[in-house]
Design a protein around this motif. Structure first.
Motif, PDB file in Angstrom:
ATOM      1  N   ASP A  63       0.770  -1.138   0.036  1.00 42.47           N
ATOM      2  CA  ASP A  63       0.064  -0.068   0.147  1.00 42.47           C
ATOM      3  C   ASP A  63       0.944   1.313   0.063  1.00 42.47           C
ATOM      4  N   LEU A  64       2.198   1.174   0.198  1.00 47.60           N
ATOM      5  CA  LEU A  64       3.017   2.237   0.108  1.00 47.60           C
ATOM      6  C   LEU A  64       2.808   3.342   0.893  1.00 47.60           C
ATOM      7  N   LYS A  65       2.187   3.022   2.162  1.00 41.63           N
ATOM      8  CA  LYS A  65       1.885   4.009   3.188  1.00 41.63           C
ATOM      9  C   LYS A  65       2.741   4.279   4.184  1.00 41.63           C
ATOM     10  N   ASN A  66       3.673   3.206   4.549  1.00 37.50           N
ATOM     11  CA  ASN A  66       4.604   3.215   5.477  1.00 37.50           C
ATOM     12  C   ASN A  66       5.946   2.895   4.848  1.00 37.50           C
ATOM     13  N   VAL A  67       6.524   4.030   4.374  1.00 38.24           N
ATOM     14  CA  VAL A  67       7.836   4.114   3.544  1.00 38.24           C
ATOM     15  C   VAL A  67       9.022   4.548   4.336  1.00 38.24           C
ATOM     16  N   ARG A  68       9.842   3.681   4.684  1.00 39.71           N
ATOM     17  CA  ARG A  68      11.268   4.166   5.444  1.00 39.71           C
ATOM     18  C   ARG A  68      11.764   5.087   4.853  1.00 39.71           C
ATOM     19  N   PRO A  69      12.692   6.127   5.686  1.00 44.92           N
ATOM     20  CA  PRO A  69      13.220   7.163   5.417  1.00 44.92           C
ATOM     21  C   PRO A  69      14.469   6.589   4.194  1.00 44.92           C
ATOM     22  N   GLY A  70      14.747   7.096   3.350  1.00 45.27           N
ATOM     23  CA  GLY A  70      15.686   6.658   2.292  1.00 45.27           C
ATOM     24  C   GLY A  70      15.383   5.511   1.357  1.00 45.27           C
ATOM     25  N   ASP A  71      14.137   5.014   1.431  1.00 43.23           N
ATOM     26  CA  ASP A  71      13.417   3.758   0.628  1.00 43.23           C
ATOM     27  C   ASP A  71      12.796   4.427  -0.622  1.00 43.23           C
ATOM     28  N   PHE A  72      13.963   4.910  -1.528  1.00 48.69           N
ATOM     29  CA  PHE A  72      13.472   5.895  -2.728  1.00 48.69           C
ATOM     30  C   PHE A  72      12.805   4.769  -3.611  1.00 48.69           C
ATOM     31  N   PHE A  73      12.739   3.433  -3.747  1.00 47.83           N
ATOM     32  CA  PHE A  73      12.164   2.769  -4.425  1.00 47.83           C
ATOM     33  C   PHE A  73      10.600   2.682  -4.287  1.00 47.83           C
ATOM     34  N   ARG A  74      10.154   2.612  -2.880  1.00 48.54           N
ATOM     35  CA  ARG A  74       8.808   2.665  -2.590  1.00 48.54           C
ATOM     36  C   ARG A  74       8.280   4.179  -2.555  1.00 48.54           C
ATOM     37  N   SER A  75       9.292   5.276  -2.277  1.00 50.65           N
ATOM     38  CA  SER A  75       8.770   6.566  -2.590  1.00 50.65           C
ATOM     39  C   SER A  75       8.438   7.030  -3.846  1.00 50.65           C
ATOM     40  N   ALA A  76       8.968   6.386  -4.727  1.00 49.80           N
ATOM     41  CA  ALA A  76       8.794   6.790  -6.380  1.00 49.80           C
ATOM     42  C   ALA A  76       7.552   6.095  -6.552  1.00 49.80           C
ATOM     43  N   MET A  77       7.437   4.864  -6.107  1.00 51.18           N
ATOM     44  CA  MET A  77       6.323   4.299  -6.563  1.00 51.18           C
ATOM     45  C   MET A  77       4.971   4.685  -6.113  1.00 51.18           C
ATOM     46  N   ALA A  78       5.275   5.542  -4.900  1.00 49.36           N
ATOM     47  CA  ALA A  78       4.023   5.982  -4.115  1.00 49.36           C
ATOM     48  C   ALA A  78       3.538   7.395  -4.898  1.00 49.36           C
TER      49      ALA A  78
END
Length: 350
Positions: A63-78
């Protein structure tokens, strides 16, 4: 199969200016992050970081709602999910490259731009997505998403390639027709301290400019000239005066370099002198250059380098030197003799 290659970048003029809304001159260089992706039936993205010997995965239904700091893979997907992108097909993604990590050449932004280009490709939107938009999404995913202190230079330069003058308020870029001559990159072997250096420099610089604006509400930094440093100095608290000096003088250095690089045959000696002046401010006012790197650059200049400066936020990482062919090997050896971990020639890539 999807294959993507994305370059590193060097900021030549304007370091520690983009977070003030001031322009920078930066170029993409021929060191790369490479992605090779093949469809799988696993319902996830399998990420194989070949150079690090690490592996990770992202479920397609994350769901990309709890993205850890520095996790650019998931932040980009979000970020792209908010733009209407969907993730329905799993891929095994192999990632490798020859950009040194945590060294100032923006390996993290290059990886992020490559990942966004991959996400754009699997959504069938390559033809309708501009390089500018890719840079914008990368900036949102790396900086805005995490409320980080960086600017947009890295992402915009890497996405658009070439040698660019970037208005960091609008992101508008101008391609420069001149060149920087022959370039050597030297790895110091010292790890950068990106967030610490950026946060302190940004806060001090903004405090300096805010102090001037409180005393002189009509002051506009982008309209400033060199005389404004002394004119408004008494309005700046002592602890911020070095960063006030840096803001005013580095801006003028960047404008002078732009004028030269708008020429098809720029004066390389002038560009080198401007680079050295910029570096002097970085190490004396912003204080982002370790003594070991100062010694390495001094050795390079004594060996004939036209100009030399740190790359990136500072505190460690790489340096770039402008050289001519007759002294290139002497400068390379001078860097190594002074303690550099590695030295190699690079070119600006379009």
């Amino acid at each position: 199969m999807i294959q993507i290659q994305v370059p590193a970048r060097i900021c030549f003029y304007g370091d520690h200016q983009d977070y003030l809304g001031l322009p920078v001159i930066a170029g993409a260089i021929d060191r790369y992050i490479n992605i090779t992706a093949r469809p799988n039936a696993e319902g996830k993205f399998v990420l194989k970081l070949l150079d690090l010997g690490e592996e990770d995965f992202i479920a397609l239904d994350d769901d990309l709602k709890n993205v850890r700091p520095g996790d650019f893979f998931r932040s980009a997907m979000a970020v792209l999910k908010n733009e209407g992108f969907h993730y329905q097909q799993g891929y095994t993604v192999e990632i490798s490259g020859n950009i040194p990590v945590n060294a100032g050449l923006s390996s993290s932004s290059a990886l992020l731009v490559a990942w966004i280009r991959f996400l754009v490709a699997i959504n069938g939107k390559l033809d309708e997505t501009t390089d500018f938009q890719v840079g914008r999404w990368a900036y949102e995913a790396e900086v805005v998403f995490f409320d980080s202190p960086g600017g947009l230079m890295d992402q915009y330069t890497i996405a658009q390639r070439g040698l660019l003058y970037i208005d960091t308020e609008s992101g508008k870029s101008e391609r420069l027709v001149g060149n920087m001559g022959q370039l050597l990159v030297a790895e110091s072997g010292l790890a950068k301290k990106t967030l610490e250096v950026l946060k302190n420099a940004r806060v001090y610089a903004q405090n300096a400019v805010d102090a001037v604006k409180r005393s002189h509400p009509g002051f506009v930094l982008k309209e400033s000239v060199l005389d404004d440093y002394q004119k408004y100095l008494e309005s700046v608290p002592n602890e911020f005066q070095d960063h006030w000096y840096a803001a005013i003088h580095n801006y003028q250095i960047t404008l002078e370099a732009k004028k030269e690089l708008q020429k098809e045959l720029p004066d390389l000696q002038k560009l080198g002198d401007l680079m050295n002046s910029h570096q002097k401010i970085l190490q004396e006012q912003i204080q982002n250059t370790p003594a070991e790197m100062v010694r390495m650059m001094e050795a390079a200049r004594r060996a004939g380098a036209i100009g030399a400066k740190t790359i990136g936020s500072g505190g460690g990482g790489c340096m770039v030197a402008m050289v001519t062919g007759d002294v290139k090997e002497k400068v390379r050896q001078a860097f190594l003799d002074a303690g550099a971990k590695a030295v190699y020639e690079v070119e600006i890539t379009q």
